[in-house]
Design a protein around this motif. Structure first.
Motif, mmCIF file in Angstrom:
data_model
loop_
_atom_site.group_PDB
_atom_site.id
_atom_site.type_symbol
_atom_site.label_atom_id
_atom_site.label_comp_id
_atom_site.label_asym_id
_atom_site.label_seq_id
_atom_site.Cartn_x
_atom_site.Cartn_y
_atom_site.Cartn_z
ATOM 1 N N ILE A 1 0.718 -1.102 -0.005
ATOM 2 C CA ILE A 1 -0.161 -0.035 0.024
ATOM 3 C C ILE A 1 0.699 1.233 -0.003
ATOM 4 O O ILE A 1 1.887 1.335 1.037
ATOM 5 C CB ILE A 1 -0.929 -0.004 1.227
ATOM 6 N N ARG B 1 0.482 5.219 0.393
ATOM 7 C CA ARG B 1 -0.441 5.991 1.092
ATOM 8 C C ARG B 1 0.538 7.283 1.839
ATOM 9 O O ARG B 1 1.554 7.077 2.042
ATOM 10 C CB ARG B 1 -1.176 5.351 2.120
ATOM 11 N N PHE B 2 -0.418 8.334 1.969
ATOM 12 C CA PHE B 2 0.450 9.452 2.635
ATOM 13 C C PHE B 2 0.538 9.109 4.371
ATOM 14 O O PHE B 2 -0.374 8.392 4.902
ATOM 15 C CB PHE B 2 -0.578 10.889 2.570
ATOM 16 N N THR C 1 0.816 9.265 8.266
ATOM 17 C CA THR C 1 0.164 9.986 9.277
ATOM 18 C C THR C 1 1.158 9.762 10.429
ATOM 19 O O THR C 1 2.013 9.578 10.667
ATOM 20 C CB THR C 1 -0.910 8.747 9.512
ATOM 21 N N LEU D 1 4.894 10.040 1.365
ATOM 22 C CA LEU D 1 4.200 8.828 1.002
ATOM 23 C C LEU D 1 5.134 7.744 1.898
ATOM 24 O O LEU D 1 6.193 7.699 1.506
ATOM 25 C CB LEU D 1 4.158 8.724 -0.491
ATOM 26 N N GLU E 1 3.530 0.491 2.806
ATOM 27 C CA GLU E 1 3.364 -0.360 3.717
ATOM 28 C C GLU E 1 3.051 -1.960 3.158
ATOM 29 O O GLU E 1 2.525 -2.038 2.282
ATOM 30 C CB GLU E 1 2.010 0.105 4.499
ATOM 31 N N ARG F 1 3.347 6.582 -8.072
ATOM 32 C CA ARG F 1 2.456 7.490 -7.298
ATOM 33 C C ARG F 1 3.190 8.966 -7.460
ATOM 34 O O ARG F 1 2.132 9.754 -7.264
ATOM 35 C CB ARG F 1 2.436 6.787 -5.922
ATOM 36 N N GLU G 1 0.898 12.341 -8.198
ATOM 37 C CA GLU G 1 0.790 13.556 -7.435
ATOM 38 C C GLU G 1 1.218 14.727 -8.083
ATOM 39 O O GLU G 1 0.672 15.495 -7.711
ATOM 40 C CB GLU G 1 1.567 13.076 -5.960
#
Length: 152
Positions: A6, A8-9, A11, A56, A59, A106, A110
């Motif tokens: 995955i 993803r941004f 967190t 990014l 994961e 990715r 973006e």
């Protein structure tokens, strides 16, 4: 490891894993790394209302195995914005699985979302694996020297 990953941004809960990857990345590039104050500073830059830096993470199996950070910058010569890729790193066990290419795709997505037509980055000249990877995905390089001038 499976190829399922995955992207993803990041967190705030990813900061500890990100700090570990930053330390690994610095060691990989034969650079010094002092973690003091970095977590707090990264948190501020990544998670403020108008963040100047984006991250990014990759994961896989519920573990953060890589990251890329980027920012929007302006080129005077081109009179246009470009996306500057500050860092891209996958841990040693995760290389060679196609994840770097997925991460670069990715990043390209973006840039398109921001209406930016170019991504720029640098890598040490001794990082031959990265250079081959970037050339394989169609990136071009320019010979330049990077300078650092400490401001006290």
């Amino acid at each position: 490891m499976s190829h399922t990953a995955i992207i993803r941004f990041a967190t705030p809960s990813d900061l500890d894993a990100l700090m570990q990857l930053c330390a690994e990345h610095a060691a990989y590039e034969k650079a010094e790394y002092d973690p003091i104050g970095k977590k707090e500073s990264l948190s501020k830059q990544l998670f403020s209302p108008a963040p100047p830096l984006y991250c990014l993470v990759v994961e896989q199996n519920e573990t953060i195995i890589g990251y890329a950070t980027y920012m929007k910058q302006f080129s005077t010569w081109d009179a246009a914005y470009y996306l500057y890729l500050d860092c891209l790193y996958l841990n040693g066990q995760s290389r060679g699985q196609g994840l770097g290419e997925l991460l670069m795709q990715r990043i390209k997505e973006e840039a398109k979302k921001l209406s930016i037509g170019e991504v720029q980055w640098q890598t040490p000249d001794f990082n031959e694996g990265a250079i081959r990877f970037y050339q394989r995905i169609g990136a071009k390089n320019k010979a330049k020297e990077r300078f650092f001038w400490e401001v006290k």
